[in-house]
Design a protein around this motif. Sequence first.
Motif, PDB file in Angstrom:
ATOM      1  N   GLN A 164      -3.976   1.231  -7.075  1.00 21.84           N
ATOM      2  CA  GLN A 164      -3.020  -0.320  -7.267  1.00 21.84           C
ATOM      3  C   GLN A 164      -2.570  -0.177  -6.077  1.00 21.84           C
ATOM      4  O   GLN A 164      -2.784   0.676  -5.397  1.00 21.84           O
ATOM      5  CB  GLN A 164      -1.844   1.088  -8.177  1.00 21.84           C
ATOM      6  CG  GLN A 164      -2.069   1.794  -9.812  1.00 21.84           C
ATOM      7  CD  GLN A 164      -1.479   2.016 -10.147  1.00 21.84           C
ATOM      8  OE1 GLN A 164       0.231   2.247  -9.751  1.00 21.84           O
ATOM      9  NE2 GLN A 164      -0.869   2.298 -11.555  1.00 21.84           N
TER      10      GLN A 164
ATOM     11  N   ARG B 280       7.128   1.958  -3.680  1.00 19.28           N
ATOM     12  CA  ARG B 280       7.196   2.857  -4.808  1.00 19.28           C
ATOM     13  C   ARG B 280       7.546   1.951  -5.878  1.00 19.28           C
ATOM     14  O   ARG B 280       8.017   3.187  -7.375  1.00 19.28           O
ATOM     15  CB  ARG B 280       8.358   3.993  -4.092  1.00 19.28           C
ATOM     16  CG  ARG B 280       8.149   5.319  -5.133  1.00 19.28           C
ATOM     17  CD  ARG B 280       8.758   6.695  -4.328  1.00 19.28           C
ATOM     18  NE  ARG B 280       8.303   7.904  -5.012  1.00 19.28           N
ATOM     19  CZ  ARG B 280       7.383   8.592  -4.327  1.00 19.28           C
ATOM     20  NH1 ARG B 280       7.589   8.913  -3.158  1.00 19.28           N
ATOM     21  NH2 ARG B 280       7.402   9.879  -5.391  1.00 19.28           N
TER      22      ARG B 280
ATOM     23  N   PHE C 237       0.616  -1.343  -5.223  1.00 15.11           N
ATOM     24  CA  PHE C 237       1.445  -0.062  -4.579  1.00 15.11           C
ATOM     25  C   PHE C 237       1.497   0.761  -5.503  1.00 15.11           C
ATOM     26  O   PHE C 237       1.477   1.330  -6.705  1.00 15.11           O
ATOM     27  CB  PHE C 237       2.554  -1.117  -4.942  1.00 15.11           C
ATOM     28  CG  PHE C 237       2.993  -2.716  -4.709  1.00 15.11           C
ATOM     29  CD1 PHE C 237       2.984  -2.861  -3.094  1.00 15.11           C
ATOM     30  CD2 PHE C 237       2.524  -3.441  -5.536  1.00 15.11           C
ATOM     31  CE1 PHE C 237       3.029  -4.773  -3.008  1.00 15.11           C
ATOM     32  CE2 PHE C 237       2.741  -4.911  -5.449  1.00 15.11           C
ATOM     33  CZ  PHE C 237       2.979  -4.913  -4.058  1.00 15.11           C
ATOM     34  N   GLY C 238       1.106   1.694  -4.510  1.00 16.17           N
ATOM     35  CA  GLY C 238       1.146   3.639  -5.277  1.00 16.17           C
ATOM     36  C   GLY C 238      -0.527   3.692  -4.750  1.00 16.17           C
ATOM     37  O   GLY C 238      -0.472   5.238  -4.591  1.00 16.17           O
TER      38      GLY C 238
ATOM     39  N   LEU D 136      -1.357   8.179  -6.411  1.00 19.10           N
ATOM     40  CA  LEU D 136      -0.449   8.302  -6.900  1.00 19.10           C
ATOM     41  C   LEU D 136      -0.053   9.412  -6.373  1.00 19.10           C
ATOM     42  O   LEU D 136      -0.085  10.355  -6.425  1.00 19.10           O
ATOM     43  CB  LEU D 136      -0.440   7.622  -8.239  1.00 19.10           C
ATOM     44  CG  LEU D 136      -1.092   6.816  -8.645  1.00 19.10           C
ATOM     45  CD1 LEU D 136      -0.339   6.789 -10.501  1.00 19.10           C
ATOM     46  CD2 LEU D 136      -0.973   5.555  -8.629  1.00 19.10           C
TER      47      LEU D 136
ATOM     48  N   ASN E 132       3.276   4.576  -0.126  1.00 19.94           N
ATOM     49  CA  ASN E 132       4.236   5.179  -0.925  1.00 19.94           C
ATOM     50  C   ASN E 132       5.369   5.718  -0.608  1.00 19.94           C
ATOM     51  O   ASN E 132       6.626   6.614  -1.836  1.00 19.94           O
ATOM     52  CB  ASN E 132       3.261   6.281  -1.848  1.00 19.94           C
ATOM     53  CG  ASN E 132       2.540   5.820  -2.786  1.00 19.94           C
ATOM     54  OD1 ASN E 132       2.551   4.669  -3.118  1.00 19.94           O
ATOM     55  ND2 ASN E 132       1.564   6.312  -3.389  1.00 19.94           N
TER      56      ASN E 132
ATOM     57  N   ARG F  45       1.995  -5.606   0.132  1.00 20.83           N
ATOM     58  CA  ARG F  45       2.128  -3.518   0.918  1.00 20.83           C
ATOM     59  C   ARG F  45       1.785  -3.128   2.380  1.00 20.83           C
ATOM     60  O   ARG F  45       2.432  -2.509   2.910  1.00 20.83           O
ATOM     61  CB  ARG F  45       0.489  -3.280   0.103  1.00 20.83           C
ATOM     62  CG  ARG F  45       0.177  -1.330   0.290  1.00 20.83           C
ATOM     63  CD  ARG F  45      -0.771  -1.138   0.376  1.00 20.83           C
ATOM     64  NE  ARG F  45      -1.830  -0.680  -0.904  1.00 20.83           N
ATOM     65  CZ  ARG F  45      -3.136  -0.908  -0.661  1.00 20.83           C
ATOM     66  NH1 ARG F  45      -3.381   0.161   0.118  1.00 20.83           N
ATOM     67  NH2 ARG F  45      -3.962  -0.358  -1.956  1.00 20.83           N
TER      68      ARG F  45
ATOM     69  N   SER G 295       4.923   0.163  -7.800  1.00 19.06           N
ATOM     70  CA  SER G 295       4.377   1.641  -7.637  1.00 19.06           C
ATOM     71  C   SER G 295       4.375   1.399 -10.251  1.00 19.06           C
ATOM     72  O   SER G 295       5.024   1.789 -10.159  1.00 19.06           O
ATOM     73  CB  SER G 295       4.183   2.697  -7.352  1.00 19.06           C
ATOM     74  OG  SER G 295       5.128   3.987  -7.756  1.00 19.06           O
TER      75      SER G 295
END
Lengths: 171, 902, 323
Positions: free
Chosen positions: B813, B828, B815-816, B884, B822, B265, B831
């Motif tokens: 998360q 993205r 990723f998210g 998200l 994001n 990330r 995610s």
Amino acid sequence: MFSIIKSLWLVFLHLFRKKATIQYPEEKAYLAPRYRGRIVLSRDPDGEERCVACYLCAAACPVECISLDAAEREDGRRYPGFFRINFSRCIYCGFCEEACPTYAIQLIPDFEMGEYNRQNLVYEKEDLLIDGEGKYHGYNFYKVAGLALGNKAKGEAQNESPPVDPKSLMP
Amino acid sequence: MATLHIDGKTYEADPSKNLLEAALSAGLDLPYFCWHPALGSVGACRQCAVRQYRDENDKNGQIVMACMVPVTDGARISIADPEATEFRSSVVEWLMTNHPHDCPVCDEGGECHLQDMTVMTGHCSRSFRFKKRTFENQYLGPFLNHEMNRCIQCYRCVRFYNDYAGGHDLGAFASHNHVYFGRHEEGVLESEFSGNLAEVCPTGVFTDKTLKGHYSRKWDMQSAPSICNHCSVGCNTIASSRYGAVRRILNRYHHDINGYFLCDRGRYGYEHGNHPDRPSRPRLRSTKQSGLEPETTEVLAAIGSFLNEARGIAAIGSPRASLESNYALQALAGREAFSIGIAEASSAVLDALVAALREAPGGPASVRDIEHSDAVFVLGEDPSNTAPRIALALRQSVRQVSIKHAAAHRIPRWHDRAVRDLAQGRKGPLHSAWPAQTRLDEISKSAFCESPNAIAKLGFAVAQCIGEDSSSSSSADSPLQKQAKAIAADLLEAEQPLVVTGTALESEAIIDAARAVVSALAKAGKSTVRLAGIAAEANSIGAHLLQGQALESIVAKVMNGECDTLIVAENDLYRRLPHATVDALLDKLSKLIVIDCIPSSLTRHADAFLPAATIAESDGSLINCEGRGQRFFQALSPKENLHATWDWVGRIQVECQRSDTNPWPDLDTILAKMAADCPELAGIREAAPGAGFRIHNQKIPRSPRRFSGRTSILAHESVHEPKPPEDKDAAMSFSMEGSALQPPAALVSHYWSPGWNSAQALNKFQEEVGGPNRGGPPGLRLFPGGQNGRPHGSPSTESAATPDQLLAIPLYQVFGSDELSNHSAAVRERSEPLAFSLSAKTADRLGLADGDSLSLRIGEQKLTATVRLDPVMSENLIGIPVGLSDTPVTYLPLPAQANVCE
Amino acid sequence: MNPTVQTLLITLVILFTLLNFAGVLIWVERRVLALLQDRLGPNRAGPFGLFIIVADIIKIFTKEDWVPPFADRKLFILAPAIILFTVLLSFTVVPFAPGIVVLDLNVGLLFFLGLSSMGIYSTVLAGWASNSKYALIGGLRMSAQMFSYEVFMGLSLMGVVILAGSLNLTQIVEVQRGMWFIIPQFLGFLIFMIAGLAETHRMPFDLPEAESELVAGFHSEYSSMKFGMFFVGEYIGLTLISAMIVTLFFGGWLGPAWLPAPICFFLKTFAFILFFILLRAALPRPRYDQLLSWGWKYLLPLALINLIVTGAIVLMTGNPQPN
């Protein structure tokens, strides 16, 4: 004292010698094929751009007059998105040509680049790219590189064996 | 310290190291591949051969692998020995027999350890005449590019990915000359630390895929020391730029925080600054219809008049903005009308965390402390998703027991394979308490998956058990009691116990419980106990120290008409408050001014918008979850219309005639003012040298000395070269001009040393290999620990949810869940879409199966998503991923009661 | 014709001719130098490249006229004017032909010597006023060179004066009807020629400029027409020395009867100018200390010997002296 008079006489005799001056532009001087003049970007035997945007010419340039930015084609072939040479800075040293691993950048026997406006000395890729191989014929970098590319799969380059099957334990 | 003789010279060396480490620490050049300071030695590559002599009379000696021989007092070795030199040269020649002719098109070229080592050994001409071996590549996801032909079989990748980071899906396949490193089949590499392979791999097998999309060589990139702002750990990074855009993030070694590794990330989140929709021009709503783009001065003048005509001004900062930006807003609006932009509930939890960190004995634990703990209790946090670098450290902490075990058998810790083989998978105790499944479960001794309240209860129970020292278990104990006793026993047994907690579950009780555990341990004689806290965002702690108002009180001020003009900086209110509240707020406002660097939902409603510079484009300070103040610097001078938020606010001050000149023309001025206003933050000025710092009267260059194209980069605009931008905020120059000497660690912008072009040049920037940064790790810790400020809490007495009601809890998360990353395309792509996590039992009760769609009503908001079964979740809990971007509902006040909609 | 008008007319004609001649010399020197060096020289602009003169003039007038901020402004501006002024003034006593002389002074030679000494102010002031180290060194060299060579420049001419018995240049020329003074005064001629070259700091005695050491010496800081005035001053100085050599040693305007006197004078002068260009092409620049030691150790004694011998011979032979 005598040597002074002698040199005066010898220099005086030069008045009647043949002159070395070449009357450019009516007369042209002979330029060897490896003369370091204008810089061009050449193409490989398949007609593709030879430049792979490795940035070595830019790094080698002592006056830092080359800038480029790498871009990538769909098939993974890298090329310069832009390629700029500021000829108002270039000293025609040929280091870029020496550094080039793909024979893409070449100095050619042309020095007639005079401009009234300095801005016109900034050459972009479309000004530099020629439609031929230049001085070095037959070389195609991707034929010796290990990278897979569009119509060339792994193991198809010169001196390469076919890809290994990692699922096999056979010797 | 032992005495070591290398080529007739005498050096001091640490006997706990091996000869390779000792030689490198002494500043000598000795080639290596498979050894890595964080991964230890395995002696696989045979590259670090040296000749070792028994004593001074021994003329023959023997060739040994330096990485496999411990330093002994009086050892005599020779690096320059002709046979050893030839040996090393031959080894590189073997490795190069199959290495492809790729350097010009290889992203590693110019920063390749293999290139460096080949040059170092002197091998130059290939005498192998046979065909080169080739491999097929694999697709490994959006982060990494795979080019297997280049592999030299050093095994570093699998050792990092599997042994160090706990990954499962990278392996070594086939045999002999065909060894293949990849996945069993093509696919995304699952681990959130996969990006480190780009740095761990000594050549170009694994390379940064986002960099490949806009490739530039290391020597061409203008870089600056930066701080990762995608979570609260505050990893040190190097942000590198070329042609006015950030091109990549590299790890910047910080001995106490990130060491050698970053999470994905942090490594790939930088691309939010390259987002195609990123607003890069100031905008005015009034000129929007006409389609004209207003000049910056016009927008600033308009903002000035908004503020002058306002009945009252309020300002909302952000925990993701720098301290300076938040402070500037506070100075503009006044303490009473400034909020750091988080809701009251979150603010209270954050307050509890800060109090806990202040109280922690010995100060909050650094990541390095976490790595060295031998018993861990994670209370109400999911570090793999909220602070991945801490999760990586926790994976090392469970190894402490095996390292100690090995030490008892006189096996040094650098002897990686032997240590692991001896341990036979034995792990130290890690107890985690989190409502859902986590990726740390696989290494934890116990996982307590209950509601936040139950987790708090467990914490208090553990504290109580430690206090009572009742190690005997009785059959009358409830399961919670039993578990608490087991945890307490492990913590008491450990040499360096650690409690990890955080704000993830938005529960004050959990943090109080963690605090209780720590103080109980301290009372029980464990003076080495440490507490690590995880906050929600990069500058949550720092912003909190500015003591702003809660977001709700600003909303109230607007709703009751006290304020009618609002400045919001780097904050999307739709992620902080319910939609209806924000909409009502916007209706009531007469003017809204937004400053941000990403296209957030709030920017659409702004009457005036100013584009903020991203972290890589601005200077400022952040305070991480360890309470460490750290400075970040501009990697590039951003485009004309982009400024740091604090710089914009200073300009606004001039426009609304609050000040004749910009009150903070440079970073040092605003730091000085902030230090005067908030004495607690005064230390932040020491985090990095000020703008006046010079080495021999020279600034520190941001670009490597081989930076190219200086007379050509801007030649298409004008052949007359402009002067490089001047930096009034930092002691660094925007060019390669400046001191060639090594700067202080806080100002290191790239790792390079003669002969060491790769990131491995880092060895030269440490006091010893793997040791602290030269001149000490950068940053300044603000919490010395031991400050008692908050009464001890107790478990909440409120009853658990009734069986038929669902309690929605927030899940994260990696990723998210982070707003900024994001906006990075690669992150993205990784995610996952919104899905509710619930146990199979709950699903059964609701008549749902995996993948079914479910609608929930939480408060006044309705949310629909698919259902994903979680094997460990307890009944009546429903996990909802938060943060998200692709959901219609961007804010939920979790944990909260949820009702199923028909 | 009214004598005043006539003098005025002669003055104007001489001035006009001289200034244009200096311009032409630019071209002459470049072409001749080039030919001596196996080149062609400027041959592009106009016939035989003659328009290079125009181009040069346009160029030099349109360049930025810059006075360095650190310079002594007044003296800086004054310096180039002095050289042109003194050199041009020297020409007033030069007899181009019978009657074609601006000022037929009876102390013409002294007047010439005096003015040529005045010229030193130009370079010394230029060097000093520029306030730059190269210029100052150039100025210092110039003053040392001038002081040294002026002494025997005057002495070398005394032989001529003794023989002619007059300081009036017209008379000196008239006296040479029988024999040019080059024959009795060969030594004097050599010394005067060398001293004259040194006075005009022409190659090979251009130590005050010495571009390989001092950038451009005393006029390093000069640009545009201020530099142009030094430039033109140098060429007129060259012409002056050539004219003086012709007047004093080569019988001035005297020549074959079919050749008009002014033309004869001009041809002789021009021959010397060409000779000086040859010197420039052929000889290296001496070292500074060599220049001074030659001056004092050889040329000064030689000049004295020449004077004494000439005086002795004249006393012994008892050559009649006019008046």
